[in-house]
Write a protein that holds these residues in place. Structure first.
Motif, PDB file in Angstrom:
ATOM      1  N   GLN A  45     -15.347   2.396  -1.471  1.00  0.00           N
ATOM      2  CA  GLN A  45     -14.927   2.256  -0.078  1.00  0.00           C
ATOM      3  C   GLN A  45     -15.979   2.858   0.848  1.00  0.00           C
ATOM      4  O   GLN A  45     -16.330   4.029   0.724  1.00  0.00           O
ATOM      5  N   ALA A  60     -16.049   6.524  -4.430  1.00  0.00           N
ATOM      6  CA  ALA A  60     -15.758   5.802  -5.667  1.00  0.00           C
ATOM      7  C   ALA A  60     -14.290   5.985  -6.028  1.00  0.00           C
ATOM      8  O   ALA A  60     -13.810   7.115  -6.158  1.00  0.00           O
ATOM      9  N   LEU A  61     -13.578   4.878  -6.182  1.00  0.00           N
ATOM     10  CA  LEU A  61     -12.147   4.941  -6.499  1.00  0.00           C
ATOM     11  C   LEU A  61     -11.858   4.160  -7.776  1.00  0.00           C
ATOM     12  O   LEU A  61     -12.208   2.981  -7.901  1.00  0.00           O
ATOM     13  N   LEU A  62     -11.246   4.838  -8.707  1.00  0.00           N
ATOM     14  CA  LEU A  62     -11.011   4.275 -10.036  1.00  0.00           C
ATOM     15  C   LEU A  62      -9.960   3.164  -9.991  1.00  0.00           C
ATOM     16  O   LEU A  62      -8.937   3.294  -9.329  1.00  0.00           O
ATOM     17  N   ARG A  63     -10.228   2.086 -10.702  1.00  0.00           N
ATOM     18  CA  ARG A  63      -9.282   0.968 -10.812  1.00  0.00           C
ATOM     19  C   ARG A  63      -9.034   0.642 -12.275  1.00  0.00           C
ATOM     20  O   ARG A  63      -9.960   0.654 -13.076  1.00  0.00           O
ATOM     21  N   ASP A  75      -3.043   6.727  -8.523  1.00  0.00           N
ATOM     22  CA  ASP A  75      -1.969   7.708  -8.314  1.00  0.00           C
ATOM     23  C   ASP A  75      -0.891   7.607  -9.382  1.00  0.00           C
ATOM     24  O   ASP A  75      -0.103   8.524  -9.557  1.00  0.00           O
ATOM     25  N   ILE A  78      -3.499   9.046 -12.975  1.00  0.00           N
ATOM     26  CA  ILE A  78      -4.311  10.268 -12.947  1.00  0.00           C
ATOM     27  C   ILE A  78      -3.453  11.542 -12.947  1.00  0.00           C
ATOM     28  O   ILE A  78      -3.711  12.444 -13.736  1.00  0.00           O
ATOM     29  N   MET A  87      -8.430  12.767 -19.524  1.00  0.00           N
ATOM     30  CA  MET A  87      -8.874  12.794 -18.127  1.00  0.00           C
ATOM     31  C   MET A  87     -10.358  13.151 -18.068  1.00  0.00           C
ATOM     32  O   MET A  87     -11.114  12.613 -17.268  1.00  0.00           O
ATOM     33  N   VAL A  94     -16.263   7.616 -15.262  1.00  0.00           N
ATOM     34  CA  VAL A  94     -16.374   7.399 -13.809  1.00  0.00           C
ATOM     35  C   VAL A  94     -17.744   7.888 -13.309  1.00  0.00           C
ATOM     36  O   VAL A  94     -18.443   7.187 -12.584  1.00  0.00           O
ATOM     37  N   ASN A 118     -14.440  11.618  -6.944  1.00  0.00           N
ATOM     38  CA  ASN A 118     -13.263  12.493  -7.018  1.00  0.00           C
ATOM     39  C   ASN A 118     -13.227  13.221  -8.355  1.00  0.00           C
ATOM     40  O   ASN A 118     -13.412  12.608  -9.406  1.00  0.00           O
ATOM     41  N   SER A 120     -10.765  15.831 -10.660  1.00  0.00           N
ATOM     42  CA  SER A 120      -9.507  16.563 -10.778  1.00  0.00           C
ATOM     43  C   SER A 120      -9.805  17.970 -11.295  1.00  0.00           C
ATOM     44  O   SER A 120     -10.905  18.265 -11.751  1.00  0.00           O
ATOM     45  N   GLN A 123     -11.218  18.273 -14.805  1.00  0.00           N
ATOM     46  CA  GLN A 123     -12.616  17.855 -14.876  1.00  0.00           C
ATOM     47  C   GLN A 123     -13.528  18.916 -14.288  1.00  0.00           C
ATOM     48  O   GLN A 123     -14.609  19.189 -14.798  1.00  0.00           O
ATOM     49  N   GLU A 237     -10.070   9.860   6.799  1.00  0.00           N
ATOM     50  CA  GLU A 237      -9.766   8.751   5.894  1.00  0.00           C
ATOM     51  C   GLU A 237      -8.486   8.068   6.356  1.00  0.00           C
ATOM     52  O   GLU A 237      -7.696   8.647   7.097  1.00  0.00           O
ATOM     53  N   VAL A 239      -8.323   5.354   8.317  1.00  0.00           N
ATOM     54  CA  VAL A 239      -8.444   4.804   9.673  1.00  0.00           C
ATOM     55  C   VAL A 239      -8.227   3.298   9.610  1.00  0.00           C
ATOM     56  O   VAL A 239      -8.982   2.582   8.958  1.00  0.00           O
ATOM     57  N   GLU A 240      -7.159   2.846  10.241  1.00  0.00           N
ATOM     58  CA  GLU A 240      -6.789   1.433  10.123  1.00  0.00           C
ATOM     59  C   GLU A 240      -6.933   0.658  11.419  1.00  0.00           C
ATOM     60  O   GLU A 240      -6.891  -0.571  11.409  1.00  0.00           O
ATOM     61  N   GLY A 258     -11.774   3.836   6.016  1.00  0.00           N
ATOM     62  CA  GLY A 258     -10.431   3.265   6.124  1.00  0.00           C
ATOM     63  C   GLY A 258     -10.460   1.756   6.191  1.00  0.00           C
ATOM     64  O   GLY A 258     -11.514   1.134   6.303  1.00  0.00           O
TER      65      GLY A 258
HETATM   66  P1  C2E Z   1      -8.175   9.972  -2.323  1.00  0.00           P
HETATM   67  O1  C2E Z   1      -9.325  10.576  -3.030  1.00  0.00           O
HETATM   68  O2  C2E Z   1      -7.607  10.704  -1.161  1.00  0.00           O
HETATM   69  O3  C2E Z   1      -8.661   8.516  -1.903  1.00  0.00           O
HETATM   70  C1  C2E Z   1      -8.309   7.873  -0.738  1.00  0.00           C
HETATM   71  C2  C2E Z   1      -7.178   6.894  -0.974  1.00  0.00           C
HETATM   72  O4  C2E Z   1      -6.788   6.347   0.278  1.00  0.00           O
HETATM   73  C3  C2E Z   1      -7.584   5.689  -1.830  1.00  0.00           C
HETATM   74  O5  C2E Z   1      -6.440   5.304  -2.583  1.00  0.00           O
HETATM   75  C4  C2E Z   1      -7.912   4.644  -0.781  1.00  0.00           C
HETATM   76  O6  C2E Z   1      -7.807   3.328  -1.255  1.00  0.00           O
HETATM   77  C5  C2E Z   1      -6.855   4.946   0.242  1.00  0.00           C
HETATM   78  N1  C2E Z   1      -7.225   4.489   1.577  1.00  0.00           N
HETATM   79  C6  C2E Z   1      -8.420   4.574   2.185  1.00  0.00           C
HETATM   80  N2  C2E Z   1      -8.379   4.074   3.433  1.00  0.00           N
HETATM   81  C7  C2E Z   1      -7.114   3.667   3.629  1.00  0.00           C
HETATM   82  C8  C2E Z   1      -6.436   3.059   4.747  1.00  0.00           C
HETATM   83  O7  C2E Z   1      -7.004   2.797   5.800  1.00  0.00           O
HETATM   84  N3  C2E Z   1      -5.115   2.784   4.584  1.00  0.00           N
HETATM   85  C9  C2E Z   1      -4.448   3.072   3.426  1.00  0.00           C
HETATM   86  N4  C2E Z   1      -3.159   2.770   3.353  1.00  0.00           N
HETATM   87  N5  C2E Z   1      -5.052   3.657   2.352  1.00  0.00           N
HETATM   88  C10 C2E Z   1      -6.365   3.935   2.476  1.00  0.00           C
HETATM   89  P2  C2E Z   1      -6.526   4.980  -4.141  1.00  0.00           P
HETATM   90  O8  C2E Z   1      -7.783   4.243  -4.444  1.00  0.00           O
HETATM   91  O9  C2E Z   1      -5.227   4.360  -4.516  1.00  0.00           O
HETATM   92  O10 C2E Z   1      -6.647   6.400  -4.813  1.00  0.00           O
HETATM   93  C11 C2E Z   1      -5.591   7.297  -4.775  1.00  0.00           C
HETATM   94  C12 C2E Z   1      -6.007   8.647  -5.290  1.00  0.00           C
HETATM   95  O11 C2E Z   1      -6.317   8.598  -6.676  1.00  0.00           O
HETATM   96  C13 C2E Z   1      -7.261   9.187  -4.629  1.00  0.00           C
HETATM   97  O12 C2E Z   1      -6.964   9.716  -3.356  1.00  0.00           O
HETATM   98  C14 C2E Z   1      -7.667  10.233  -5.644  1.00  0.00           C
HETATM   99  O13 C2E Z   1      -6.937  11.413  -5.458  1.00  0.00           O
HETATM  100  C15 C2E Z   1      -7.268   9.584  -6.952  1.00  0.00           C
HETATM  101  N6  C2E Z   1      -8.468   8.978  -7.580  1.00  0.00           N
HETATM  102  C16 C2E Z   1      -9.013   7.758  -7.398  1.00  0.00           C
HETATM  103  N7  C2E Z   1     -10.106   7.583  -8.180  1.00  0.00           N
HETATM  104  C17 C2E Z   1     -10.263   8.739  -8.870  1.00  0.00           C
HETATM  105  C18 C2E Z   1     -11.216   9.203  -9.859  1.00  0.00           C
HETATM  106  O14 C2E Z   1     -12.176   8.535 -10.236  1.00  0.00           O
HETATM  107  N8  C2E Z   1     -11.029  10.468 -10.349  1.00  0.00           N
HETATM  108  C19 C2E Z   1      -9.997  11.264  -9.928  1.00  0.00           C
HETATM  109  N9  C2E Z   1      -9.891  12.497 -10.463  1.00  0.00           N
HETATM  110  N10 C2E Z   1      -9.110  10.876  -9.009  1.00  0.00           N
HETATM  111  C20 C2E Z   1      -9.225   9.623  -8.479  1.00  0.00           C
END
Ligand code: C2E
Ligand code: MG
Ligand code: MG
Ligand code: MG
Length: 292
Positions: A45, A60-63, A75, A78, A87, A94, A118, A120, A123, A237, A239-240, A258
């Motif tokens: 993102q 970087a966001l894990l899928r 969510d 993790i 983890m 990651v 990110n 945890s 980690q 973060e 911001v929509e 956002g």
């Molecule tokens: P986070 O680190 O606070 O990541 C931001 C989350 O907000 C992401 O959700 C992102 O998709 C979402 N987001 C960003 N902008 C917007 C927006 O404008 N509107 C809305 N509704 N959401 C927005 P995501 O990808 O579902 O990740 C959720 C959480 O999972 C992350 O929160 C983080 O805590 C965890 N996570 C994700 N990837 C990893 C990873 O590789 N390792 C670890 N340890 N945790 C991860």
């Protein structure tokens, strides 16, 4: 066996505990399989400078694309894996993938790109973390300044003295640090001055209603002021809307992340994203608007 899996504080067995442990054991097996079967990917993102829409980098966001269950949001797995060795393994995956993608970004001309990873608690307190990161730096020949490690207040309170030591050692080799979900944890202010933190990320829960809810607005504005007074960088973060963006920009927020700019971009769409949305390192639409 159940005790070792995190239920030791319970003296009376509770059905929920069995469910939780069973779910975790099942999940651990699935994660191991998913790693082998390459079901994980990274969505990136973008984060943009509020003032001039320069692309600062990506989070970087894990899928997890599960063959039967579809896309499973981080969510949902993790937090369950939090105290598991899987983890750590998943976290290594990651980090490695982030280095690979960062190498591609740099090759594509995003020479200053910064990728936020990110971590945890488990980690972050892993004794091999710093060795692993150094190894990746050597292998991919990418300096640590291209990476920011995101920690939450929860991660930091789990063993604050150890966390501070780890932060300093990684900071010394060039990594920067962001406090994620700021404002949702505990007593962060006392720790802030002790830790080598570079960036504070205001949690999206404050941003969502900031223009409707007076206290969310005040929390955001005073957080921005405090962070700036400490000489740190502040990211909003979640911001929509353009109205949120304008309000944050007017009030000196540095970086915006956002859906207003972009949802997390799946790995496979990154090339297209960069060529369509980014020009000379800036958000294209803004550059166009300024030019006319
Ligand atoms: P986070 O680190 O606070 O990541 C931001 C989350 O907000 C992401 O959700 C992102 O998709 C979402 N987001 C960003 N902008 C917007 C927006 O404008 N509107 C809305 N509704 N959401 C927005 P995501 O990808 O579902 O990740 C959720 C959480 O999972 C992350 O929160 C983080 O805590 C965890 N996570 C994700 N990837 C990893 C990873 O590789 N390792 C670890 N340890 N945790 C991860
Ligand atoms: Mg984060
Ligand atoms: Mg966050
Ligand atoms: Mg979060």
């Amino acid at each position: 066996e159940a005790k070792n899996n995190g239920g030791s504080q319970y003296h009376v067995y509770h059905p929920d505990m069995f469910k939780r442990v069973a779910k975790r054991v099942e999940l651990e097996g699935e994660v191991r399989q998913a790693l082998l079967k390459k079901q994980f990917s990274i969505a990136m993102q973008p984060q943009l400078a509020a003032k001039d829409k320069k692309l600062i980098g990506f989070e970087a966001l894990l899928r997890w694309e599960h063959p039967d269950r579809g896309m499973i949001p981080p969510d949902e797995f993790i937090p369950i894996l939090e105290n598991s060795e899987y983890m750590i393994e998943l976290g290594y995956w990651v980090m490695r993938r982030c280095f690979e993608l960062t190498a591609e970004f740099i090759e594509q001309g995003l020479v200053d790109v910064r990728v936020a990873i990110n971590l945890s608690a488990m980690q972050f307190l892993d004794p091999h973390l710093s060795d692993y990161l150094r190894q990746l730096m050597r292998r991919f020949n990418i300096p640590a300044k291209h990476f920011e490690l995101e920690l939450t207040e929860q991660t930091l309170v789990s063993d604050i003295d150890k966390a501070i030591n780890v932060m300093y050692s990684l900071k010394n080799i060039g990594f920067s640090f962001a406090i994620d979900d700021f404002g949702t944890g505990y007593s962060s202010l006392a720790y802030l001055k002790k830790m080598p933190v570079d960036v504070i990320k205001i949690d999206k829960s404050f941003v969502f209603g900031m223009l409707e809810n007076h206290s969310d607005y005040q929390i955001i504005m005073s957080t921005i002021a405090m962070v700036k007074n400490l000489g740190l960088i502040v990211v909003a973060e979640g911001v929509e809307s353009g109205a949120q963006l304008r309000s944050l920009t007017m009030n000196d927020c540095d970086i915006i992340q956002g859906y207003y700019f972009s949802k997390p971009v799946p790995e496979k769409e990154l090339n297209e994203f960069i060529s369509e949305k980014i020009l000379d390192g800036y958000w294209k639409t803004q550059v166009k608007k300024d030019a006319t």
